[in-house]
Design an enzyme around this catalytic site. Sequence first.
Site, PDB file in Angstrom:
ATOM      1  N   LYS A  89       1.803  -5.469   7.204  1.00 42.38           N
ATOM      2  CA  LYS A  89       1.829  -4.111   6.664  1.00 42.38           C
ATOM      3  C   LYS A  89       0.888  -4.064   5.490  1.00 42.38           C
ATOM      4  CE  LYS A  89       3.600   0.033   6.307  1.00 42.38           C
ATOM      5  NZ  LYS A  89       2.254   0.558   6.588  1.00 42.38           N
ATOM      6  N   GLN A 110      -0.744  -8.340  -0.907  1.00 39.70           N
ATOM      7  CA  GLN A 110       0.218  -7.522  -0.163  1.00 39.70           C
ATOM      8  C   GLN A 110       1.438  -8.334   0.288  1.00 39.70           C
ATOM      9  OE1 GLN A 110      -1.200  -4.166   0.556  1.00 39.70           O
ATOM     10  NE2 GLN A 110       0.958  -3.631   0.738  1.00 39.70           N
ATOM     11  N   LYS A 113       3.669  -8.316  -2.809  1.00 38.58           N
ATOM     12  CA  LYS A 113       4.112  -6.953  -3.120  1.00 38.58           C
ATOM     13  C   LYS A 113       5.192  -6.532  -2.123  1.00 38.58           C
ATOM     14  CE  LYS A 113       0.629  -4.266  -3.075  1.00 38.58           C
ATOM     15  NZ  LYS A 113      -0.123  -3.705  -4.121  1.00 38.58           N
ATOM     16  N   LYS A 125      -4.078  -6.292   5.541  1.00 42.53           N
ATOM     17  CA  LYS A 125      -4.976  -5.274   4.951  1.00 42.53           C
ATOM     18  C   LYS A 125      -6.188  -5.163   5.861  1.00 42.53           C
ATOM     19  CE  LYS A 125      -5.330  -2.639   1.232  1.00 42.53           C
ATOM     20  NZ  LYS A 125      -4.310  -2.037   0.375  1.00 42.53           N
ATOM     21  N   GLY A 164      -2.911   4.008   4.472  1.00 40.63           N
ATOM     22  CA  GLY A 164      -4.136   4.375   3.762  1.00 40.63           C
ATOM     23  C   GLY A 164      -4.394   3.479   2.562  1.00 40.63           C
ATOM     24  N   ASP A 165      -5.556   3.624   1.984  1.00 41.54           N
ATOM     25  CA  ASP A 165      -5.928   2.965   0.728  1.00 41.54           C
ATOM     26  C   ASP A 165      -7.150   3.747   0.238  1.00 41.54           C
ATOM     27  OD1 ASP A 165      -5.397   0.411  -1.008  1.00 41.54           O
ATOM     28  OD2 ASP A 165      -7.548   0.356  -0.734  1.00 41.54           O
ATOM     29  N   THR A 208       3.216   5.947  -4.479  1.00 38.33           N
ATOM     30  CA  THR A 208       2.635   4.858  -5.281  1.00 38.33           C
ATOM     31  C   THR A 208       2.582   5.265  -6.751  1.00 38.33           C
ATOM     32  OG1 THR A 208       1.321   4.270  -3.361  1.00 38.33           O
ATOM     33  CG2 THR A 208       0.726   3.225  -5.432  1.00 38.33           C
ATOM     34  N   ASN A 239      -5.376   9.276  -5.049  1.00 38.08           N
ATOM     35  CA  ASN A 239      -3.963   9.427  -4.703  1.00 38.08           C
ATOM     36  C   ASN A 239      -3.035   8.805  -5.752  1.00 38.08           C
ATOM     37  OD1 ASN A 239      -1.582   7.782  -3.164  1.00 38.08           O
ATOM     38  ND2 ASN A 239      -1.752   9.876  -2.468  1.00 38.08           N
ATOM     39  N   SER A 376       6.303   3.534   2.699  1.00 42.21           N
ATOM     40  CA  SER A 376       5.752   3.347   4.048  1.00 42.21           C
ATOM     41  C   SER A 376       6.784   2.664   4.942  1.00 42.21           C
ATOM     42  CB  SER A 376       4.492   2.471   3.995  1.00 42.21           C
ATOM     43  OG  SER A 376       3.355   3.258   3.735  1.00 42.21           O
TER      44      SER A 376
HETATM   45  P1  NDP Z   1      -8.408   6.969  -3.647  1.00 39.32           P
HETATM   46  O1  NDP Z   1      -9.558   6.778  -2.736  1.00 39.32           O
HETATM   47  O2  NDP Z   1      -7.498   8.122  -3.420  1.00 39.32           O
HETATM   48  O3  NDP Z   1      -8.924   7.073  -5.162  1.00 39.32           O
HETATM   49  C1  NDP Z   1      -9.642   6.030  -5.751  1.00 39.32           C
HETATM   50  C2  NDP Z   1     -10.072   6.463  -7.144  1.00 39.32           C
HETATM   51  O4  NDP Z   1     -10.661   5.360  -7.807  1.00 39.32           O
HETATM   52  C3  NDP Z   1     -11.117   7.566  -7.116  1.00 39.32           C
HETATM   53  O5  NDP Z   1     -11.002   8.344  -8.286  1.00 39.32           O
HETATM   54  C4  NDP Z   1     -12.422   6.756  -7.103  1.00 39.32           C
HETATM   55  O6  NDP Z   1     -13.525   7.466  -7.634  1.00 39.32           O
HETATM   56  C5  NDP Z   1     -12.063   5.598  -8.008  1.00 39.32           C
HETATM   57  N1  NDP Z   1     -12.822   4.397  -7.599  1.00 39.32           N
HETATM   58  C6  NDP Z   1     -12.812   3.796  -6.385  1.00 39.32           C
HETATM   59  N2  NDP Z   1     -13.645   2.756  -6.376  1.00 39.32           N
HETATM   60  C7  NDP Z   1     -14.194   2.692  -7.605  1.00 39.32           C
HETATM   61  C8  NDP Z   1     -15.144   1.836  -8.217  1.00 39.32           C
HETATM   62  N3  NDP Z   1     -15.679   0.809  -7.539  1.00 39.32           N
HETATM   63  N4  NDP Z   1     -15.459   2.073  -9.496  1.00 39.32           N
HETATM   64  C9  NDP Z   1     -14.909   3.103 -10.166  1.00 39.32           C
HETATM   65  N5  NDP Z   1     -14.019   3.954  -9.654  1.00 39.32           N
HETATM   66  C10 NDP Z   1     -13.660   3.759  -8.389  1.00 39.32           C
HETATM   67  O7  NDP Z   1      -7.596   5.580  -3.636  1.00 39.32           O
HETATM   68  P2  NDP Z   1      -6.094   5.302  -4.043  1.00 39.32           P
HETATM   69  O8  NDP Z   1      -5.705   6.177  -5.181  1.00 39.32           O
HETATM   70  O9  NDP Z   1      -5.289   5.315  -2.810  1.00 39.32           O
HETATM   71  O10 NDP Z   1      -6.180   3.782  -4.517  1.00 39.32           O
HETATM   72  C11 NDP Z   1      -6.466   3.407  -5.872  1.00 39.32           C
HETATM   73  C12 NDP Z   1      -6.024   1.973  -6.097  1.00 39.32           C
HETATM   74  O11 NDP Z   1      -4.605   1.861  -5.848  1.00 39.32           O
HETATM   75  C13 NDP Z   1      -6.681   0.922  -5.200  1.00 39.32           C
HETATM   76  O12 NDP Z   1      -6.788  -0.286  -5.910  1.00 39.32           O
HETATM   77  C14 NDP Z   1      -5.657   0.764  -4.074  1.00 39.32           C
HETATM   78  O13 NDP Z   1      -5.785  -0.491  -3.423  1.00 39.32           O
HETATM   79  C15 NDP Z   1      -4.371   0.846  -4.877  1.00 39.32           C
HETATM   80  N6  NDP Z   1      -3.191   1.175  -4.104  1.00 39.32           N
HETATM   81  C16 NDP Z   1      -3.101   2.342  -3.379  1.00 39.32           C
HETATM   82  C17 NDP Z   1      -1.950   2.638  -2.701  1.00 39.32           C
HETATM   83  C18 NDP Z   1      -1.764   3.937  -2.003  1.00 39.32           C
HETATM   84  O14 NDP Z   1      -0.646   4.219  -1.561  1.00 39.32           O
HETATM   85  N7  NDP Z   1      -2.775   4.805  -1.896  1.00 39.32           N
HETATM   86  C19 NDP Z   1      -0.809   1.699  -2.639  1.00 39.32           C
HETATM   87  C20 NDP Z   1      -0.970   0.546  -3.499  1.00 39.32           C
HETATM   88  C21 NDP Z   1      -2.136   0.293  -4.155  1.00 39.32           C
HETATM   89  P3  NDP Z   1     -14.628   8.110  -6.629  1.00 39.32           P
HETATM   90  O15 NDP Z   1     -13.950   9.295  -5.997  1.00 39.32           O
HETATM   91  O16 NDP Z   1     -15.761   8.440  -7.500  1.00 39.32           O
HETATM   92  O17 NDP Z   1     -14.937   7.024  -5.626  1.00 39.32           O
END
Ligand code: NDP
Length: 445
Positions: A89, A110, A113, A125, A164-165, A208, A239, A376
Site C-alpha cells: 500500500k 511506507q 508508516k 510506492k 495518490g501522491d 493527511t 493536498n 486509505s
Molecule cells: P501535491 O502534488 O498535492 O502538492 C505538492 C506541493 O509541494 C505543491 O505545492 C508543489 O509545488 C510542492 N512541491 C513538489 N515538489 C517540489 C519540489 N521539488 N520543490 C518545491 N516544492 C515542491 O502533493 P501532496 O500534497 O500530496 O504531497 C506532499 C508531500 O506529502 C509529499 O512528500 C508526499 O509524499 C507526502 N504525502 C502525501 C500524502 C497524501 O495523502 N497526498 C500522504 C503522505 C505523505 P508545485 O505545484 O509548484 O509543484
Amino acid sequence: MDYVNHVLDEVKARYFYEPEFIQTVTEVLGSLRPVMDRHPEYQKAKLLERLVEPERIISFRVPWRDEKGEYHVNRGYRVQFSSSIGPYKGGLRFHPTVNQGVLKFLAFEQIFKNSLTGLPIGGGKGGSDFDPKGKSDEEVMRFCQSFMNELYRHIGPGVDVPAGDIGVGSREIGYLYGQFKRLTAQYCGVLTGKGLAYGGSLTRTEATGYGVVYLTNEILTHKGKSLQGQRIIVSGSGNVAIYAAQKAQEMGAVIIAMCDSDGYIYDKDGVDVAVIQELKEHRRARIREYVAARPKAEYHEGFRGIWTLPCDIALPCATQNEIDLDAAQSLLNNGCWMVCEGANMPSTLEAMSAFEEAGILFVPSKAANAGGVAVSALEMSQNSVGLAWSFEKVDNRLREIMANIYANMSAAAAEYGKNENDYVTGANVAAFLKVSEAMMDQGLV
Ligand code: NDP
C-alpha cells in the site's frame, strides 16, 4: 562490527547511486540498535538484510501521444517493498524528479508508516517521471491509461492497492481507475483516493493534512500547550499543505506562509486558505496570484525563503529534503520550537541533527503523515463490505489512529530513545517491532 553498521555499509556500497534511499535507511536503522541488542535472533535471521531489499520492483515504459500528435516515452515503476503485515500500500507520484531510488526511499518509509497506523497494510510506492504540470486533461488521461495498461497486472485489492501522491490527485486516480476497470472488467477497491461517486471515502482528501495537525495537537496537549495563537509556516500548497493549514487554522493557529515550487507568500495576518484552495485545487494556478486577492500579503520568488520567517511551528508539507541545514538553522535562530513533518522526509539528516541538538519538538513524517494511508485503509475496508461511512465516523477514526500513534511512539521513545521526546527513535522502533515479529513468524521469505 556492530550489526547495524554492517548492514548500512552494505546498503551504501550497493546502492551508492540512490542517495535518498541511503538517507532513509541510515535514519531508520540508526535508531534500531537498542532493539538489535535485545534480539540477537534478528541478526541470525539476517532480518535487516532482508528488510532493506524490496520484495519486488516492477519497471516499465509508458508511451503516450500528446494533443499535437507527438510521441513521448516516460518511465513507470511500482516498488513492492514489504508485504509482511498486509498487501502493498502506498501512493503513486508523477513528478520529473521520480526515479527508482526516490521510489525505494518512499516505499521503505511506507513500511513503517503503515505499521504505525495499526492497520494491516504493507509498504509500496510507485509512479513516473511524467510531469502533469502544463498538460491538458486529455493528455493526462492518455498518460494515465498508458501507465495502467502495464500496472493493472501487478495490483489488486488483496495484492497491492496504490493511491495518490505528488502530482496524482483525484483527476489522475479517476483516469487510472477507469482504465483498470476496462482492462479487467472488475469493479473493486484496487485504488484509494477515489471519487465519492465510485467508491471513495469521505475524509480521504483531508486525511493527511488533518492527521498532521491532530498529531501536533496531541503532542501539544500532553505538553500543556495548545495550537491557539501559534504562528505556523506550512510549506507547499498541495493536498497535504491545504488541509493541514485549514485544520490548524480551525484549531486557532495563525498560518503565516505557504509556497509552491516557484516561491512563497507571507501573509502576517493569517493566510486565507480558501484563496489558496481556489488557486491550487480549482484553477491549477501558481501561488504568486494569491496577492491579487490579498494585496497586503507579500510574494517572494524562490520557495526556500519561507524558512527564514520567524514562527513557532513549521509544518513542511511539500517534498523531500526541503529543509536543509541552513533552513534548519534559520528556523531555530528565529524561534521555531516545533517541526512536524507533513511531507515525506522533508528534513535532511543534518537538519534533523540540528533540531535534535537544539532540543526542539521534532515529529518525523512516518508518524506525522500516516493519517492519509490510514484513511486509505479505511477506504479499503468500506469497499470490501460495500459500505460508505459518514465524514464524522471516518474523521473520528482518524483522530483515534493519530492518538494511538502518539501513544505508541512516545512509549517506545521513553523505552528505547535518548529521551521521552525522541520521536524519531520512538516511531522507528514502534513500527519496526510489529514488522519484525511478522517477518520472524512467517519464516525465511
Ligand atoms: P501535491 O502534488 O498535492 O502538492 C505538492 C506541493 O509541494 C505543491 O505545492 C508543489 O509545488 C510542492 N512541491 C513538489 N515538489 C517540489 C519540489 N521539488 N520543490 C518545491 N516544492 C515542491 O502533493 P501532496 O500534497 O500530496 O504531497 C506532499 C508531500 O506529502 C509529499 O512528500 C508526499 O509524499 C507526502 N504525502 C502525501 C500524502 C497524501 O495523502 N497526498 C500522504 C503522505 C505523505 P508545485 O505545484 O509548484 O509543484
